[in-house]
Design a protein around this motif. Sequence first.
Motif, mmCIF file in Angstrom:
data_model
loop_
_atom_site.group_PDB
_atom_site.id
_atom_site.type_symbol
_atom_site.label_atom_id
_atom_site.label_comp_id
_atom_site.label_asym_id
_atom_site.label_seq_id
_atom_site.Cartn_x
_atom_site.Cartn_y
_atom_site.Cartn_z
ATOM 1 N N GLU A 82 -11.824 28.943 -18.394
ATOM 2 C CA GLU A 82 -10.358 28.900 -18.480
ATOM 3 C C GLU A 82 -9.737 28.542 -17.137
ATOM 4 O O GLU A 82 -8.711 27.877 -17.066
ATOM 5 C CB GLU A 82 -9.814 30.238 -18.998
ATOM 6 N N LYS A 83 -10.372 28.975 -16.082
ATOM 7 C CA LYS A 83 -9.894 28.654 -14.733
ATOM 8 C C LYS A 83 -10.107 27.168 -14.442
ATOM 9 O O LYS A 83 -9.239 26.490 -13.906
ATOM 10 C CB LYS A 83 -10.642 29.518 -13.710
ATOM 11 N N ALA A 84 -11.258 26.660 -14.833
ATOM 12 C CA ALA A 84 -11.583 25.249 -14.556
ATOM 13 C C ALA A 84 -10.827 24.302 -15.487
ATOM 14 O O ALA A 84 -10.551 23.167 -15.117
ATOM 15 C CB ALA A 84 -13.080 25.021 -14.685
ATOM 16 N N LYS A 85 -10.521 24.751 -16.699
ATOM 17 C CA LYS A 85 -9.792 23.988 -17.718
ATOM 18 C C LYS A 85 -10.624 22.887 -18.382
ATOM 19 O O LYS A 85 -10.301 22.462 -19.485
ATOM 20 C CB LYS A 85 -8.520 23.335 -17.158
ATOM 21 N N GLU A 93 -24.585 29.528 -21.057
ATOM 22 C CA GLU A 93 -24.756 30.951 -20.762
ATOM 23 C C GLU A 93 -24.509 31.300 -19.295
ATOM 24 O O GLU A 93 -24.626 32.442 -18.898
ATOM 25 C CB GLU A 93 -26.159 31.442 -21.192
ATOM 26 N N GLU A 94 -24.194 30.283 -18.478
ATOM 27 C CA GLU A 94 -23.933 30.537 -17.056
ATOM 28 C C GLU A 94 -22.431 30.698 -16.817
ATOM 29 O O GLU A 94 -22.006 31.394 -15.906
ATOM 30 C CB GLU A 94 -24.422 29.355 -16.202
ATOM 31 N N VAL A 95 -21.661 29.976 -17.627
ATOM 32 C CA VAL A 95 -20.220 29.902 -17.384
ATOM 33 C C VAL A 95 -19.498 30.855 -18.334
ATOM 34 O O VAL A 95 -19.595 30.716 -19.551
ATOM 35 C CB VAL A 95 -19.725 28.450 -17.593
ATOM 36 N N SER A 96 -18.789 31.810 -17.750
ATOM 37 C CA SER A 96 -18.054 32.757 -18.588
ATOM 38 C C SER A 96 -16.794 32.096 -19.126
ATOM 39 O O SER A 96 -16.356 31.067 -18.612
ATOM 40 C CB SER A 96 -17.674 33.996 -17.773
ATOM 41 N N LYS A 97 -16.228 32.718 -20.147
ATOM 42 C CA LYS A 97 -15.001 32.201 -20.738
ATOM 43 C C LYS A 97 -13.897 32.149 -19.671
ATOM 44 O O LYS A 97 -13.109 31.215 -19.620
ATOM 45 C CB LYS A 97 -14.581 33.126 -21.892
ATOM 46 N N ARG A 98 -13.895 33.178 -18.826
ATOM 47 C CA ARG A 98 -12.867 33.259 -17.786
ATOM 48 C C ARG A 98 -13.026 32.117 -16.768
ATOM 49 O O ARG A 98 -12.059 31.501 -16.349
ATOM 50 C CB ARG A 98 -12.961 34.620 -17.089
ATOM 51 N N ASN A 152 -15.244 21.099 -9.020
ATOM 52 C CA ASN A 152 -14.928 21.862 -7.816
ATOM 53 C C ASN A 152 -14.109 23.119 -8.070
ATOM 54 O O ASN A 152 -13.858 23.889 -7.141
ATOM 55 C CB ASN A 152 -14.305 20.980 -6.727
ATOM 56 N N ALA A 153 -13.732 23.364 -9.331
ATOM 57 C CA ALA A 153 -13.077 24.630 -9.641
ATOM 58 C C ALA A 153 -14.058 25.783 -9.399
ATOM 59 O O ALA A 153 -13.654 26.862 -8.986
ATOM 60 C CB ALA A 153 -12.582 24.642 -11.085
ATOM 61 N N CYS A 154 -15.341 25.560 -9.679
ATOM 62 C CA CYS A 154 -16.355 26.601 -9.475
ATOM 63 C C CYS A 154 -17.313 26.246 -8.336
ATOM 64 O O CYS A 154 -17.677 27.107 -7.544
ATOM 65 C CB CYS A 154 -17.163 26.808 -10.755
ATOM 66 N N HIS A 155 -17.710 24.990 -8.273
ATOM 67 C CA HIS A 155 -18.629 24.554 -7.211
ATOM 68 C C HIS A 155 -17.781 24.129 -6.010
ATOM 69 O O HIS A 155 -17.347 22.983 -5.922
ATOM 70 C CB HIS A 155 -19.481 23.372 -7.682
ATOM 71 N N GLU A 156 -17.557 25.073 -5.111
ATOM 72 C CA GLU A 156 -16.601 24.835 -4.024
ATOM 73 C C GLU A 156 -16.986 23.681 -3.109
ATOM 74 O O GLU A 156 -16.133 23.071 -2.481
ATOM 75 C CB GLU A 156 -16.429 26.107 -3.196
ATOM 76 N N ARG A 157 -18.300 23.406 -3.028
ATOM 77 C CA ARG A 157 -18.744 22.331 -2.148
ATOM 78 C C ARG A 157 -19.172 21.089 -2.944
ATOM 79 O O ARG A 157 -19.934 20.263 -2.435
ATOM 80 C CB ARG A 157 -19.883 22.832 -1.248
ATOM 81 N N ALA A 158 -18.648 20.970 -4.146
ATOM 82 C CA ALA A 158 -19.024 19.830 -5.005
ATOM 83 C C ALA A 158 -18.725 18.501 -4.328
ATOM 84 O O ALA A 158 -19.500 17.546 -4.455
ATOM 85 C CB ALA A 158 -18.295 19.922 -6.337
#
Lengths: 145, 130
Positions: A122-125, A114-119, A131-137
């Motif tokens: 799709e960006k992270a694949k 419920e935290e991660v949207s479909k969009r 690191n697609a979403c967590h920029e400082r991963a």
Amino acid sequence: MIKTPILAAVAMAFAGSAFADEMEYMPPVTHAATLEECSACHMAYPAGFLPAQSWRVMMTTLEDHFGENAGLDEETRAEIEAYLVANAGRDLSGDGAVPQRISELPWFRHEHEEEVSKRQFEKAKSWANCNACHERAEQGIFEDD
Amino acid sequence: MKYLLILPLCLLAAPLAAQSTTPSDLIANYTAEAGVAASAERGQALFTASHTGGKPDTPSCTTCHGADPRAAGLARTGKPIEPLAPLANPERLTDLKFVEKWFGRNCNSVLGRDCTSAEKADVIAWLSSL
């Protein structure tokens, strides 16, 4: 003398807080061979995300690593296994389970459900692509972005 | 005075030291091992075909590398893969150990076996022709 209670309070706050439970910080990989080899295909996930028994199995089944051959020469393989095992996380299952996919662990699912949207997905694949979403991963920081 | 002569030679040698091979050397060596001339057409066919002998998630080289080696591919993890064609990515095919490691892994993922020297020569001939 003054510092001690403050440090203790800070340590307790971190240990007992959601910060620790939600795995928002995990020390990043610092071992050169582990960094180089793992991040050829994906971010080098912190060793603390899996218990030692998981890394032992993973590092002896690289010929079928989530559906691909990720074989290494024996020297490099053993060196990476030793690093991952030495820096592994606690066995959160408490029953010696041998999870392989970090993305299937209960805390991971809970944090992403419920935290991660479909969009966003799709960006992270892939759930592999932190690191697609967590920029400082790559610095070990997995706070909600 | 001798050092003044040696220094420029060292500077010349430095970029070469990082490169253990070149695409044309690789083709020459794999062709010599195979005993048959390399064929870019056969290389393209092998690269773009769907195979059944390997792992189900990776039926083709193109699964991750994409159909055009001049463009970036995408690993199943979501991580981009730099182009394979040397013209698009000059670092490609310049490190023998790296080339052997990835042929070893990926031929087994896609074909379920090692590639032959002839197949390696063919694929590199195709990539180099683009």
